[in-house]
Design an enzyme around this catalytic site. Structure first.
Site, PDB file in Angstrom:
ATOM      1  N   ASN A 210     -12.741  -0.445  -4.701  1.00 44.05           N
ATOM      2  CA  ASN A 210     -12.559  -0.620  -6.143  1.00 44.05           C
ATOM      3  C   ASN A 210     -13.770  -1.351  -6.731  1.00 44.05           C
ATOM      4  O   ASN A 210     -14.002  -2.508  -6.406  1.00 44.05           O
ATOM      5  CB  ASN A 210     -11.272  -1.422  -6.392  1.00 44.05           C
ATOM      6  CG  ASN A 210     -11.042  -1.757  -7.846  1.00 44.05           C
ATOM      7  OD1 ASN A 210     -11.674  -1.210  -8.742  1.00 44.05           O
ATOM      8  ND2 ASN A 210     -10.120  -2.672  -8.071  1.00 44.05           N
TER       9      ASN A 210
ATOM     10  N   GLU B  13      -0.957 -15.847 -10.982  1.00 44.45           N
ATOM     11  CA  GLU B  13      -0.120 -14.893 -11.708  1.00 44.45           C
ATOM     12  C   GLU B  13       1.373 -15.188 -11.594  1.00 44.45           C
ATOM     13  O   GLU B  13       2.144 -14.801 -12.451  1.00 44.45           O
ATOM     14  CB  GLU B  13      -0.419 -13.468 -11.248  1.00 44.45           C
ATOM     15  CG  GLU B  13      -1.791 -13.000 -11.680  1.00 44.45           C
ATOM     16  CD  GLU B  13      -2.029 -11.524 -11.420  1.00 44.45           C
ATOM     17  OE1 GLU B  13      -1.096 -10.810 -11.000  1.00 44.45           O
ATOM     18  OE2 GLU B  13      -3.166 -11.078 -11.656  1.00 44.45           O
TER      19      GLU B  13
ATOM     20  N   TYR C 105       0.842  -1.196   0.000  1.00 47.16           N
ATOM     21  CA  TYR C 105       0.000   0.000   0.000  1.00 47.16           C
ATOM     22  C   TYR C 105       0.880   1.250   0.000  1.00 47.16           C
ATOM     23  O   TYR C 105       0.559   2.239  -0.653  1.00 47.16           O
ATOM     24  CB  TYR C 105      -0.936  -0.008   1.213  1.00 47.16           C
ATOM     25  CG  TYR C 105      -1.966  -1.110   1.135  1.00 47.16           C
ATOM     26  CD1 TYR C 105      -3.134  -0.952   0.397  1.00 47.16           C
ATOM     27  CD2 TYR C 105      -1.761  -2.319   1.787  1.00 47.16           C
ATOM     28  CE1 TYR C 105      -4.072  -1.961   0.306  1.00 47.16           C
ATOM     29  CE2 TYR C 105      -2.699  -3.345   1.704  1.00 47.16           C
ATOM     30  CZ  TYR C 105      -3.844  -3.158   0.959  1.00 47.16           C
ATOM     31  OH  TYR C 105      -4.763  -4.161   0.864  1.00 47.16           O
TER      32      TYR C 105
ATOM     33  N   CYS D 140      -6.620  -4.810  -7.811  1.00 49.24           N
ATOM     34  CA  CYS D 140      -6.401  -4.489  -6.407  1.00 49.24           C
ATOM     35  C   CYS D 140      -5.870  -5.689  -5.621  1.00 49.24           C
ATOM     36  O   CYS D 140      -5.304  -5.515  -4.543  1.00 49.24           O
ATOM     37  CB  CYS D 140      -7.664  -3.932  -5.771  1.00 49.24           C
ATOM     38  SG  CYS D 140      -9.126  -4.951  -5.968  1.00 49.24           S
ATOM     39  N   HIS D 141      -6.020  -6.906  -6.169  1.00 52.08           N
ATOM     40  CA  HIS D 141      -5.488  -8.091  -5.479  1.00 52.08           C
ATOM     41  C   HIS D 141      -3.964  -8.091  -5.455  1.00 52.08           C
ATOM     42  O   HIS D 141      -3.363  -8.815  -4.671  1.00 52.08           O
ATOM     43  CB  HIS D 141      -6.012  -9.373  -6.145  1.00 52.08           C
ATOM     44  CG  HIS D 141      -5.586  -9.552  -7.566  1.00 52.08           C
ATOM     45  ND1 HIS D 141      -6.232  -8.923  -8.618  1.00 52.08           N
ATOM     46  CD2 HIS D 141      -4.563 -10.251  -8.115  1.00 52.08           C
ATOM     47  CE1 HIS D 141      -5.631  -9.252  -9.756  1.00 52.08           C
ATOM     48  NE2 HIS D 141      -4.618 -10.054  -9.480  1.00 52.08           N
TER      49      HIS D 141
END
Length: 170
Positions: A122, A157, A99, A130-131
């Site tokens: 979001n 990912e 963050y 946002c993950h």
């Protein structure tokens, strides 16, 4: 205003996408604790070309066949929220930022908590990733779809594991 929507099953559970016909406004995950704001009338339309395109791209992503999206997005928010949500687009597939990193990236160093609050609101998770935002310690922190889904998306990912419904069970 009438918004069209489509819901479909995915490896992370049901997903609902919402459009005004020209752009996507919301993506709602089944586990989402976030209410969809607004007074628009919703009409189901699984045949709308934009919603079909969104479904195809989301499923391709969730099955590991693509790393990004090419969809028109529009959301309402404060100037700060819009800046945070735009900053999310700069976090590459397979990467994570804290963050604090995101706050610095958007020109608000020291605003980690405010960035976290905007991130939590979001309206287009996955599409605005946002993950990919985690705590400074590396710990997974809040996600509107639930931490199990956040962890599964990050593993997808990084190639650590395929995204299968079994990976989402606690």
């Amino acid at each position: 205003m009438t918004l069209c929507h489509d819901s479909f099953d995915s490896p992370i559970g049901p997903i609902t996408v919402v459009s005004d016909g020209d752009v996507l406004h919301h993506l709602v995950l089944a586990q989402s604790r976030q209410a969809v704001a607004g007074s628009a009338t919703w009409q189901r339309d699984g045949q709308h070309p934009l919603l079909q395109r969104a479904r195809r791209q989301l499923l391709d992503y969730l099955h590991g066949h693509s790393t990004g999206f090419d969809l028109p997005l529009a959301t309402l928010g404060t100037a700060f929220q819009l800046r945070v949500w735009a900053g999310l687009q700069d976090i590459d597939y397979g990467q994570t930022w804290s963050y604090a990193q995101l706050a610095a990236h958007i020109g608000h160093p020291g605003a980690s908590r405010a960035v976290g609050a905007a991130n939590a609101r979001n309206p287009l998770p996955l599409l605005r990733p946002c993950h990919r935002v985690i705590g400074s310690s590396g710990a997974l922190t809040g996600y509107s779809g639930g931490l199990a889904i956040k962890q599964a998306l990050l593993q997808l990912e990084t190639g650590a594991t395929p995204l299968l419904p079994a990976a989402l069970t606690p």
